[in-house]
Motif scaffolding. Sequence first.
Motif, PDB file in Angstrom:
ATOM      1  N   PHE A   1       0.851  -1.190   0.000  1.00 51.07           N
ATOM      2  CA  PHE A   1       0.000   0.000   0.000  1.00 51.07           C
ATOM      3  C   PHE A   1       0.883   1.236   0.000  1.00 51.07           C
ATOM      4  O   PHE A   1       2.095   1.162   0.244  1.00 51.07           O
ATOM      5  CB  PHE A   1      -0.955   0.011   1.210  1.00 51.07           C
ATOM      6  CG  PHE A   1      -0.292   0.161   2.541  1.00 51.07           C
ATOM      7  CD1 PHE A   1      -0.094   1.415   3.101  1.00 51.07           C
ATOM      8  CD2 PHE A   1       0.129  -0.950   3.254  1.00 51.07           C
ATOM      9  CE1 PHE A   1       0.522   1.562   4.336  1.00 51.07           C
ATOM     10  CE2 PHE A   1       0.746  -0.827   4.494  1.00 51.07           C
ATOM     11  CZ  PHE A   1       0.942   0.438   5.031  1.00 51.07           C
ATOM     12  N   GLY A   2       0.272   2.370  -0.286  1.00 52.19           N
ATOM     13  CA  GLY A   2       1.022   3.619  -0.304  1.00 52.19           C
ATOM     14  C   GLY A   2       0.249   4.725   0.384  1.00 52.19           C
ATOM     15  O   GLY A   2      -0.986   4.676   0.475  1.00 52.19           O
ATOM     16  N   ILE A   3       0.970   5.704   0.870  1.00 52.15           N
ATOM     17  CA  ILE A   3       0.346   6.902   1.446  1.00 52.15           C
ATOM     18  C   ILE A   3       0.547   8.032   0.451  1.00 52.15           C
ATOM     19  O   ILE A   3       1.683   8.389   0.119  1.00 52.15           O
ATOM     20  CB  ILE A   3       0.971   7.241   2.812  1.00 52.15           C
ATOM     21  CG1 ILE A   3       0.726   6.077   3.786  1.00 52.15           C
ATOM     22  CG2 ILE A   3       0.378   8.537   3.375  1.00 52.15           C
ATOM     23  CD1 ILE A   3       1.378   6.249   5.135  1.00 52.15           C
TER      24      ILE A   3
ATOM     25  N   VAL B   1      -7.164  10.992  -5.644  1.00 52.02           N
ATOM     26  CA  VAL B   1      -6.560   9.996  -6.535  1.00 52.02           C
ATOM     27  C   VAL B   1      -7.613   9.548  -7.536  1.00 52.02           C
ATOM     28  O   VAL B   1      -8.708   9.147  -7.151  1.00 52.02           O
ATOM     29  CB  VAL B   1      -6.045   8.777  -5.729  1.00 52.02           C
ATOM     30  CG1 VAL B   1      -5.685   7.630  -6.669  1.00 52.02           C
ATOM     31  CG2 VAL B   1      -4.846   9.177  -4.892  1.00 52.02           C
ATOM     32  N   HIS B   2      -7.289   9.645  -8.801  1.00 56.71           N
ATOM     33  CA  HIS B   2      -8.179   9.169  -9.860  1.00 56.71           C
ATOM     34  C   HIS B   2      -7.398   8.156 -10.683  1.00 56.71           C
ATOM     35  O   HIS B   2      -6.801   8.490 -11.707  1.00 56.71           O
ATOM     36  CB  HIS B   2      -8.657  10.327 -10.737  1.00 56.71           C
ATOM     37  CG  HIS B   2      -9.333  11.425  -9.974  1.00 56.71           C
ATOM     38  ND1 HIS B   2     -10.551  11.263  -9.347  1.00 56.71           N
ATOM     39  CD2 HIS B   2      -8.944  12.701  -9.704  1.00 56.71           C
ATOM     40  CE1 HIS B   2     -10.891  12.389  -8.745  1.00 56.71           C
ATOM     41  NE2 HIS B   2      -9.935  13.276  -8.939  1.00 56.71           N
ATOM     42  N   SER B   3      -7.363   6.930 -10.229  1.00 57.67           N
ATOM     43  CA  SER B   3      -6.588   5.895 -10.900  1.00 57.67           C
ATOM     44  C   SER B   3      -7.371   4.589 -10.861  1.00 57.67           C
ATOM     45  O   SER B   3      -7.748   4.113  -9.781  1.00 57.67           O
ATOM     46  CB  SER B   3      -5.220   5.724 -10.225  1.00 57.67           C
ATOM     47  OG  SER B   3      -4.395   4.886 -10.963  1.00 57.67           O
ATOM     48  N   LYS B   4      -7.610   4.024 -12.017  1.00 62.95           N
ATOM     49  CA  LYS B   4      -8.424   2.818 -12.136  1.00 62.95           C
ATOM     50  C   LYS B   4      -7.790   1.658 -11.383  1.00 62.95           C
ATOM     51  O   LYS B   4      -6.592   1.430 -11.465  1.00 62.95           O
ATOM     52  CB  LYS B   4      -8.575   2.454 -13.621  1.00 62.95           C
ATOM     53  CG  LYS B   4      -9.543   1.314 -13.891  1.00 62.95           C
ATOM     54  CD  LYS B   4      -9.687   1.075 -15.380  1.00 62.95           C
ATOM     55  CE  LYS B   4     -10.655  -0.069 -15.651  1.00 62.95           C
ATOM     56  NZ  LYS B   4     -10.773  -0.341 -17.112  1.00 62.95           N
ATOM     57  N   GLY B   5      -8.618   0.953 -10.642  1.00 64.88           N
ATOM     58  CA  GLY B   5      -8.156  -0.234  -9.947  1.00 64.88           C
ATOM     59  C   GLY B   5      -7.570   0.023  -8.575  1.00 64.88           C
ATOM     60  O   GLY B   5      -7.146  -0.914  -7.899  1.00 64.88           O
ATOM     61  N   ILE B   6      -7.545   1.289  -8.147  1.00 59.38           N
ATOM     62  CA  ILE B   6      -6.957   1.627  -6.845  1.00 59.38           C
ATOM     63  C   ILE B   6      -8.036   2.137  -5.889  1.00 59.38           C
ATOM     64  O   ILE B   6      -8.843   2.987  -6.247  1.00 59.38           O
ATOM     65  CB  ILE B   6      -5.838   2.669  -7.003  1.00 59.38           C
ATOM     66  CG1 ILE B   6      -4.629   2.024  -7.696  1.00 59.38           C
ATOM     67  CG2 ILE B   6      -5.420   3.248  -5.654  1.00 59.38           C
ATOM     68  CD1 ILE B   6      -3.464   2.943  -7.903  1.00 59.38           C
ATOM     69  N   ALA B   7      -8.034   1.592  -4.689  1.00 60.33           N
ATOM     70  CA  ALA B   7      -8.946   2.037  -3.633  1.00 60.33           C
ATOM     71  C   ALA B   7      -8.180   2.927  -2.665  1.00 60.33           C
ATOM     72  O   ALA B   7      -6.998   2.701  -2.406  1.00 60.33           O
ATOM     73  CB  ALA B   7      -9.516   0.833  -2.899  1.00 60.33           C
TER      74      ALA B   7
ATOM     75  N   ARG C   1      -4.311  19.829   3.113  1.00 60.88           N
ATOM     76  CA  ARG C   1      -4.033  18.735   2.187  1.00 60.88           C
ATOM     77  C   ARG C   1      -4.391  17.408   2.850  1.00 60.88           C
ATOM     78  O   ARG C   1      -3.996  17.144   3.980  1.00 60.88           O
ATOM     79  CB  ARG C   1      -2.565  18.769   1.783  1.00 60.88           C
ATOM     80  CG  ARG C   1      -2.142  17.705   0.798  1.00 60.88           C
ATOM     81  CD  ARG C   1      -0.875  18.116   0.061  1.00 60.88           C
ATOM     82  NE  ARG C   1       0.199  18.490   0.964  1.00 60.88           N
ATOM     83  CZ  ARG C   1       1.196  17.667   1.326  1.00 60.88           C
ATOM     84  NH1 ARG C   1       1.233  16.441   0.860  1.00 60.88           N
ATOM     85  NH2 ARG C   1       2.153  18.090   2.132  1.00 60.88           N
ATOM     86  N   ARG C   2      -5.127  16.586   2.134  1.00 61.85           N
ATOM     87  CA  ARG C   2      -5.548  15.292   2.674  1.00 61.85           C
ATOM     88  C   ARG C   2      -4.651  14.178   2.129  1.00 61.85           C
ATOM     89  O   ARG C   2      -4.317  14.154   0.949  1.00 61.85           O
ATOM     90  CB  ARG C   2      -7.008  15.004   2.325  1.00 61.85           C
ATOM     91  CG  ARG C   2      -7.999  15.953   2.982  1.00 61.85           C
ATOM     92  CD  ARG C   2      -9.434  15.566   2.684  1.00 61.85           C
ATOM     93  NE  ARG C   2      -9.701  15.561   1.249  1.00 61.85           N
ATOM     94  CZ  ARG C   2     -10.085  14.497   0.565  1.00 61.85           C
ATOM     95  NH1 ARG C   2     -10.245  13.326   1.175  1.00 61.85           N
ATOM     96  NH2 ARG C   2     -10.319  14.579  -0.731  1.00 61.85           N
ATOM     97  N   LEU C   3      -4.288  13.279   3.022  1.00 58.61           N
ATOM     98  CA  LEU C   3      -3.516  12.100   2.639  1.00 58.61           C
ATOM     99  C   LEU C   3      -4.390  10.861   2.754  1.00 58.61           C
ATOM    100  O   LEU C   3      -5.247  10.776   3.640  1.00 58.61           O
ATOM    101  CB  LEU C   3      -2.289  11.935   3.546  1.00 58.61           C
ATOM    102  CG  LEU C   3      -1.291  13.093   3.572  1.00 58.61           C
ATOM    103  CD1 LEU C   3      -0.158  12.765   4.542  1.00 58.61           C
ATOM    104  CD2 LEU C   3      -0.733  13.374   2.191  1.00 58.61           C
ATOM    105  N   GLY C   4      -4.173   9.930   1.860  1.00 57.20           N
ATOM    106  CA  GLY C   4      -4.953   8.699   1.872  1.00 57.20           C
ATOM    107  C   GLY C   4      -4.062   7.471   1.815  1.00 57.20           C
ATOM    108  O   GLY C   4      -2.893   7.546   1.435  1.00 57.20           O
TER     109      GLY C   4
END
Length: 299
Positions: A145-147, A152-158, A268-271
């Motif tokens: 996983f990554g922080i 984030v607008h990337s297909k296949g990523i939650a 700024r929000r981090l996910g």
Amino acid sequence: MDINFELYKIFYHVAKYKSFSDAAAKLHVSQSAISQAVKNLEYKTGSQLFYRKTREVKLTSEGEILFKHIEQAYNFIKTAENKLLELQNPESGEIKIGVSDTICKYYLIDPIDKFMQKHPKVKIQVINRTSHQILNILKEGKIDFGIVTLPVHSKGIAVKNYISVEDIFVASNKFIELSSRPVSLQELSSYPLLMLDKNSSTRQNTDSFFQKRHLNLVPEIELESIDLLLEFAKIGMGIAHVLKESALPFINRGELFEIKLKERLPVRRLGIATMKNVPLSRTSSEFIMFLEEKGNNNQ
């Protein structure tokens, strides 16, 4: 094509180490066996995969395409193996995290330390990248996983919300005239600015914020390191845009001051980003829950 996976495994190691001899040593087979396997794979695929004219083996364009997919598959296979080992030994496990160096320094080292105290047999690997690069290596299976900076607008990523952080502008006493009053964004943009590289998500979000107000930022210096931005600001090279947490020691020592803006920068929000269709290991899931708990306590 029905190709033995062992050929792909050999191809992966030759491409990774850029050497037939290094791949042979890693796989504990002869160099001639490696060479024959690569020739066999090239015959079966109908493509030349390597240039062999130099001492260092180099992928052809066809080889690059194949390696991109084989690398991803190999990483996911290794991840699956680690998950099976983890089931056999619940107290062990491995976690691979992608995070920027700044976020790691100020928001991840302490949670890692506390988690390792509870789970001393767990191995944690941290890979420093920008948010965009983190998403790429996540898709390649190189991390669990990554922080990342949201959105984030990337297909296949939650993505799960993690924490909110604040970015500020700081300056040395060379710009002391800005310390006693709120400063407009337009006035700020006329000063020499020190900012992160334009490819970083933090910089792009800031540029977007200014552009919506019909202002264009042209930094005096662009760097990949917030620590360097702070050092340059300290010697009066300009006004630095940095993570507030990173600037506090400089501010507390009187080396820098925060510039108060008339219009506050957005938080700024981090996910926490994961692959949608790839289940996490028990250890990774537990660590993410640990991060979320600490993140909620810090909000």
